[in-house]
Scaffold this active site. Structure first.
Site, PDB file in Angstrom:
ATOM      1  N   GLY A  99       3.911 -28.988  38.470  1.00  0.00           N
ATOM      2  CA  GLY A  99       2.741 -29.445  39.223  1.00  0.00           C
ATOM      3  C   GLY A  99       1.554 -28.569  38.898  1.00  0.00           C
ATOM      4  O   GLY A  99       1.218 -28.384  37.740  1.00  0.00           O
TER       5      GLY A  99
ATOM      6  N   ALA B 195      -2.548 -28.122  35.961  1.00  0.00           N
ATOM      7  CA  ALA B 195      -2.264 -28.811  34.703  1.00  0.00           C
ATOM      8  C   ALA B 195      -1.459 -30.088  34.945  1.00  0.00           C
ATOM      9  O   ALA B 195      -1.752 -31.144  34.369  1.00  0.00           O
ATOM     10  CB  ALA B 195      -1.515 -27.889  33.751  1.00  0.00           C
TER      11      ALA B 195
ATOM     12  N   ASP C 272      10.829 -24.221  44.162  1.00  0.00           N
ATOM     13  CA  ASP C 272      11.009 -22.765  44.173  1.00  0.00           C
ATOM     14  C   ASP C 272       9.874 -22.000  43.500  1.00  0.00           C
ATOM     15  O   ASP C 272       9.816 -20.776  43.598  1.00  0.00           O
ATOM     16  CB  ASP C 272      12.328 -22.402  43.472  1.00  0.00           C
ATOM     17  CG  ASP C 272      13.535 -23.066  44.131  1.00  0.00           C
ATOM     18  OD1 ASP C 272      13.508 -23.222  45.370  1.00  0.00           O
ATOM     19  OD2 ASP C 272      14.474 -23.453  43.407  1.00  0.00           O
TER      20      ASP C 272
ATOM     21  N   GLU D   1     -10.252 -20.759  41.184  1.00  0.00           N
ATOM     22  CA  GLU D   1     -10.353 -21.221  39.802  1.00  0.00           C
ATOM     23  C   GLU D   1     -11.818 -21.423  39.462  1.00  0.00           C
ATOM     24  O   GLU D   1     -12.564 -22.011  40.226  1.00  0.00           O
ATOM     25  CB  GLU D   1      -9.601 -22.544  39.641  1.00  0.00           C
ATOM     26  CG  GLU D   1      -9.346 -22.946  38.209  1.00  0.00           C
ATOM     27  CD  GLU D   1      -8.189 -22.185  37.582  1.00  0.00           C
ATOM     28  OE1 GLU D   1      -8.427 -21.469  36.585  1.00  0.00           O
ATOM     29  OE2 GLU D   1      -7.051 -22.307  38.066  1.00  0.00           O
TER      30      GLU D   1
ATOM     31  N   LYS E  66     -21.548 -23.882  40.474  1.00  0.00           N
ATOM     32  CA  LYS E  66     -21.702 -22.747  39.558  1.00  0.00           C
ATOM     33  C   LYS E  66     -22.694 -23.061  38.451  1.00  0.00           C
ATOM     34  O   LYS E  66     -22.593 -24.097  37.798  1.00  0.00           O
ATOM     35  CB  LYS E  66     -20.321 -22.424  38.973  1.00  0.00           C
ATOM     36  CG  LYS E  66     -20.317 -21.461  37.804  1.00  0.00           C
ATOM     37  CD  LYS E  66     -18.892 -21.297  37.269  1.00  0.00           C
ATOM     38  CE  LYS E  66     -18.875 -20.452  36.014  1.00  0.00           C
ATOM     39  NZ  LYS E  66     -17.516 -20.285  35.467  1.00  0.00           N
TER      40      LYS E  66
ATOM     41  N   GLU F  87     -13.628 -16.008  30.110  1.00  0.00           N
ATOM     42  CA  GLU F  87     -14.672 -17.028  30.079  1.00  0.00           C
ATOM     43  C   GLU F  87     -14.224 -18.343  30.729  1.00  0.00           C
ATOM     44  O   GLU F  87     -14.594 -19.420  30.281  1.00  0.00           O
ATOM     45  CB  GLU F  87     -15.157 -17.266  28.650  1.00  0.00           C
ATOM     46  CG  GLU F  87     -15.948 -16.095  28.085  1.00  0.00           C
ATOM     47  CD  GLU F  87     -16.593 -16.403  26.748  1.00  0.00           C
ATOM     48  OE1 GLU F  87     -16.074 -17.265  26.024  1.00  0.00           O
ATOM     49  OE2 GLU F  87     -17.614 -15.774  26.435  1.00  0.00           O
TER      50      GLU F  87
ATOM     51  N   GLY G 213      -9.083 -21.301  31.176  1.00  0.00           N
ATOM     52  CA  GLY G 213      -7.802 -21.901  31.536  1.00  0.00           C
ATOM     53  C   GLY G 213      -7.859 -23.404  31.672  1.00  0.00           C
ATOM     54  O   GLY G 213      -7.176 -24.145  30.969  1.00  0.00           O
TER      55      GLY G 213
END
Length: 333
Positions: A8, A11, A34, A42, A73, A326, A329
């Site tokens: 999950g 991504a 788990d 983020e 941002k 930067e 991700g």
């Protein structure tokens, strides 16, 4: 067509949302009960707007911002990266520079006392100055800060109602040539699919563990390989700023991401140069408090040789990762 997403998080649910929007497919998402998601805030870049438009979030943007604890941002602020106490450099958004970079560089090297390295972004793009003054221009380029856990939950709830969501652990698989034929779950079920998407993070369960795709480490070039992360309260929410701040300290750098309800912050460092406990103490000294919950995050820096092998595609950390200086991700997702 049957698509199975394993994992999950941002991504996994971004992948599911994209498939729902673009394909007529039977989509299953397997999420381990788990694995604790890392929700430290983020930060995104302007390119996320293309995906926001692609999947239809634009029409729900106000709801999206509210549900994910998001703020807006305009820039990334790099503080003390040249030398200690050297000031801040702004990476600006937007595509309409006031001064061509070549002209700025010419002035910088002509002895002009009014030009400095730290003034670069402000000189060529007004958004950096706008961000520094705590202002926001809704007609200009912008990205988002948001709570990563709330982001995944929002996508699941709002755009993935038709996705078959299964809470289980993947414990095995059956291979057919270069492809994965099926995966076996700890609830006794077996899932077959035409396409498997590996969103299992640094574990890289499908691509790395099952298919043994070689991993190319970047540790010789990028030494930062660990992080301590936490949330701290806003000192004054009225002074919330529209930029991500990255501050260099002794053995790495600290991110500062202003979310609506708190500030997500973390210390990225090299374990070759400082121990985990000493790094944590450095971070505490920087924050000025230890009255918060700290999470230790080991980072796998590098990439698999191939991110698409047979019918398995790795997306996000399972494919590779460059340290997050930067906000790269979600850009790779």
């Amino acid at each position: 067509m049957k698509i199975c997403i394993v994992g999950g998080g941002s991504a996994g649910w971004m992948s599911a949302t994209t498939f729902v929007r673009l394909l007529d497919a039977d989509i299953t998402l397997i999420e381990s009960p788990d694995v604790k998601l890392i929700g430290v805030g983020e930060s995104t870049l302007g390119q996320i707007q293309a995906w926001i438009d692609l999947v239809g979030i634009r029409r729900d943007e106000v709801e999206f911002i509210r549900e994910t604890g998001a703020t807006l941002k305009h820039s990334i602020k790099f503080t003390n990266f040249l030398t200690k106490d050297s000031g801040s450099f702004y990476y600006p958004f937007g595509d309409k520079p006031l001064v061509h970079p070549a002209e700025w560089w010419k002035a910088m090297n002509s002895g002009n006392q009014d030009v400095s390295y730290n003034s670069y972004a402000g000189d060529i793009n007004p958004l950096a100055l706008c961000a520094e003054r705590g202002k926001f221009d809704q007609t200009a380029s912008y990205a988002y800060h948001f709570d990563a856990i709330k982001f995944g939950q929002y996508l699941r709830k709002s755009y993935c109602k038709e996705v078959n969501h299964i809470k289980a652990n993947v414990i095995g698989y059956e291979k057919q040539n270069e492809n994965i034929k099926n995966i076996k779950l700890d609830n006794g079920n077996t899932i077959e699919a035409d396409l498997f998407i590996d969103c299992t993070g640094f574990a890289s369960k499908l691509l790395g563990e099952f298919l043994n795709e070689p991993f190319i480490s970047y540790n010789d070039k990028l030494p930062n390989d660990n992080a301590w992360a936490t949330h701290i309260p806003h000192a004054n929410k009225k002074k919330m700023c529209p930029y991500t701040e990255c501050t260099a300290i002794n053995n790495g750098w600290v991110w500062n991401i202003p979310l609506w309800d708190s500030i997500g912050t973390g210390y990225v460092y090299s374990s070759k140069h400082i121990s985990h406990e000493d790094a944590k103490q450095e971070f505490i000294n920087h924050l000025g408090t230890d009255d918060c919950e700290f999470k230790h995050i080991p980072m796998r820096i590098g990439r698999h040789k191939r991110s698409w092998v047979g019918n398995v595609v790795a997306i996000g950390l399972s494919a590779g990762f460059i340290e997050p200086l930067e906000s790269n991700g979600l850009l790779t997702v």
